[in-house]
Design a protein around this motif. Structure first.
Motif, PDB file in Angstrom:
ATOM      1  N   LEU A   1       0.855  -1.181   0.000  1.00  0.00           N
ATOM      2  CA  LEU A   1       0.000   0.000   0.000  1.00  0.00           C
ATOM      3  C   LEU A   1       0.892   1.232   0.000  1.00  0.00           C
ATOM      4  O   LEU A   1       1.447   1.614   1.026  1.00  0.00           O
ATOM      5  N   ALA A   2       1.051   1.855  -1.167  1.00  0.00           N
ATOM      6  CA  ALA A   2       1.980   2.974  -1.306  1.00  0.00           C
ATOM      7  C   ALA A   2       1.349   4.306  -0.908  1.00  0.00           C
ATOM      8  O   ALA A   2       2.004   5.171  -0.319  1.00  0.00           O
TER       9      ALA A   2
ATOM     10  N   GLY B   1       9.924   6.125   1.423  1.00  0.00           N
ATOM     11  CA  GLY B   1       8.803   5.202   1.361  1.00  0.00           C
ATOM     12  C   GLY B   1       7.478   5.790   1.764  1.00  0.00           C
ATOM     13  O   GLY B   1       6.514   5.056   1.983  1.00  0.00           O
ATOM     14  N   SER B   2       7.378   7.122   1.813  1.00  0.00           N
ATOM     15  CA  SER B   2       6.134   7.739   2.277  1.00  0.00           C
ATOM     16  C   SER B   2       5.048   7.784   1.215  1.00  0.00           C
ATOM     17  O   SER B   2       3.885   8.001   1.533  1.00  0.00           O
TER      18      SER B   2
ATOM     19  N   ALA C   1       3.709  10.246   5.559  1.00  0.00           N
ATOM     20  CA  ALA C   1       4.516   9.180   6.157  1.00  0.00           C
ATOM     21  C   ALA C   1       3.754   7.876   5.999  1.00  0.00           C
ATOM     22  O   ALA C   1       2.535   7.826   6.223  1.00  0.00           O
ATOM     23  N   ARG C   2       4.470   6.834   5.542  1.00  0.00           N
ATOM     24  CA  ARG C   2       3.880   5.503   5.378  1.00  0.00           C
ATOM     25  C   ARG C   2       2.587   5.540   4.557  1.00  0.00           C
ATOM     26  O   ARG C   2       1.616   4.860   4.857  1.00  0.00           O
ATOM     27  N   GLY C   3       2.597   6.371   3.520  1.00  0.00           N
ATOM     28  CA  GLY C   3       1.477   6.414   2.588  1.00  0.00           C
ATOM     29  C   GLY C   3       0.306   7.278   2.999  1.00  0.00           C
ATOM     30  O   GLY C   3      -0.642   7.438   2.232  1.00  0.00           O
TER      31      GLY C   3
ATOM     32  N   ALA D   1       8.526  16.126  14.697  1.00  0.00           N
ATOM     33  CA  ALA D   1       7.446  15.927  15.659  1.00  0.00           C
ATOM     34  C   ALA D   1       6.302  15.121  15.039  1.00  0.00           C
ATOM     35  O   ALA D   1       5.661  14.299  15.704  1.00  0.00           O
ATOM     36  N   LEU D   2       6.044  15.339  13.749  1.00  0.00           N
ATOM     37  CA  LEU D   2       4.946  14.645  13.079  1.00  0.00           C
ATOM     38  C   LEU D   2       5.284  13.208  12.718  1.00  0.00           C
ATOM     39  O   LEU D   2       4.465  12.305  12.875  1.00  0.00           O
ATOM     40  N   THR D   3       6.501  12.986  12.217  1.00  0.00           N
ATOM     41  CA  THR D   3       6.863  11.679  11.687  1.00  0.00           C
ATOM     42  C   THR D   3       7.633  10.814  12.681  1.00  0.00           C
ATOM     43  O   THR D   3       7.681   9.586  12.532  1.00  0.00           O
ATOM     44  N   GLY D   4       8.266  11.455  13.665  1.00  0.00           N
ATOM     45  CA  GLY D   4       9.057  10.715  14.627  1.00  0.00           C
ATOM     46  C   GLY D   4      10.338  10.164  14.045  1.00  0.00           C
ATOM     47  O   GLY D   4      10.949   9.232  14.589  1.00  0.00           O
ATOM     48  N   GLU D   5      10.773  10.700  12.908  1.00  0.00           N
ATOM     49  CA  GLU D   5      11.981  10.208  12.265  1.00  0.00           C
ATOM     50  C   GLU D   5      12.658  11.302  11.479  1.00  0.00           C
ATOM     51  O   GLU D   5      12.113  12.369  11.263  1.00  0.00           O
TER      52      GLU D   5
END
Length: 341
Positions: A49-50, A71-72, A241-243, A331-335
């Motif tokens: 799931l992209a 990969g977001s 992030a993550r799709g 803060a939003l993505t944690g990465e």
């Protein structure tokens, strides 16, 4: 260096369908938008799931930064918006037309530089642009050379126009790809890493060009791994992030929604760190010299300052630094940030 393969003939796009929902009946934000997606989803074979239910709104006249870690799903989204791949479900409208069905009406008004320019290395920079322009059925052949010369001048390649593209540096190739996107006046410019490979001066020139295009009424949609660049040139931003879409809106509002860092300047850094911890501050860091910074505690900062003074800490500076776009992103993505998504 291998020459690029001849592109396959694209399938003939279908005639654009009339919208089932008249523009005047849509929400005001959508009616004035250049790009609108609703529940846009792309699932590849094998189940990956992209892009997952993307609701994106790009205001007309904005410089819109599209951000996300590796990969977001950013590149997949851009390819769907340009009609290069079909969504699994959901919808996308670009310049008021559904895509990919309305690509014939949309693409002549869109300039794009996606995943790096495709160039013929054996041709000069000028001849590459002449070929690009000749492939445009809307381009007047009588003014072709003038358009090409203007585009080369605009991106700073006029002096190198006669050199073969295979001798260009990465930054020069990027400029040439941008020139190809600017051969015709565009309502929308889609740029994937527009300053990739450029030196600092080249980056400043491209930022200036983007601002100039926006001031002339072109909406610019760009991705970049340089958050400082996005903060300098973009008016709006979306973070994925993550799709999935995490947030979107004006750049200033995104940064303002993230808490800044409390910074204490003092020669008594160890004592200051101890007091800040007692006052409820988090993520305390002592820098070399006389600086201590931390996440502000959930209390009146005047009380924190008074506590430092009572403890004998010699406070020479006490302030909350404004959060940057990078702070908001983390803060939003944690990465950390990597644009190759």
């Amino acid at each position: 260096m291998e020459e690029p393969e001849e592109p396959e003939e694209p399938e003939e796009p279908e005639e654009p369908e009339k919208s089932e929902e008249p523009m005047e009946e849509r929400p005001a934000a959508e009616a004035g938008a250049v790009i609108v997606t609703r529940a846009l989803t792309k699932r590849y074979r094998g189940g990956q799931l992209a892009v997952d239910g993307l609701d994106l709104t790009v205001p007309a006249g904005s410089v819109f930064g599209f951000l996300g870690p590796n990969g977001s799903g950013k590149t997949t989204t851009i390819r769907m918006l340009m009609g290069l791949i079909e969504p699994t479900s959901g919808s996308a409208r670009v310049l008021g037309h559904p895509v990919p069905r309305g690509a014939r009406a949309v693409l002549p008004r869109v300039g794009a530089l996606i995943e790096g320019p495709a160039l013929y290395g054996f041709l000069t920079g000028r001849d590459n642009l002449l070929r690009y322009d000749a492939a445009d059925p809307t381009a007047d052949p009588r003014t072709r050379r003038t358009r090409v010369a203007d585009a080369l001048e605009r991106v700073g390649l006029a002096a190198a126009a006669g050199r073969k593209a295979k001798a260009y540096s990465l930054g020069m190739k990027q400029r040439l790809g941008l020139a190809a996107a600017l051969l015709q006046p565009r309502a929308l410019l889609v740029l994937d890493e527009p300053t990739n490979g450029l030196d600092p001066q080249g980056m400043r020139e491209i930022r200036s060009l983007i601002r100039e295009l926006a001031s002339d009424g072109t909406t610019v949609f760009l991705s970049s791994h340089l958050l400082d660049e996005i903060e300098q040139v973009c008016t709006h931003v979306a973070v994925m992030a993550r799709g999935r879409l995490l947030t979107q809106g004006p750049v200033a509002e995104l940064a303002a929604g993230t808490r800044g860092r409390l910074v204490v300047t003092t020669p008594d850094t160890a004592d200051a760190a101890r007091v800040l911890k007692e006052q409820g501050a988090g993520d305390i860091a002592v820098a070399d010299g006389d600086r201590v910074d931390a996440e502000p505690p959930d209390r009146d900062l005047a009380e924190v300052s008074a506590a430092l003074v009572r403890a004998g800490v010699r406070v020479r500076g006490f302030a909350v630094e404004r959060a940057s776009l990078e702070d908001a992103f983390v803060a939003l993505t944690g990465e950390g940030f990597d644009v190759a998504g």
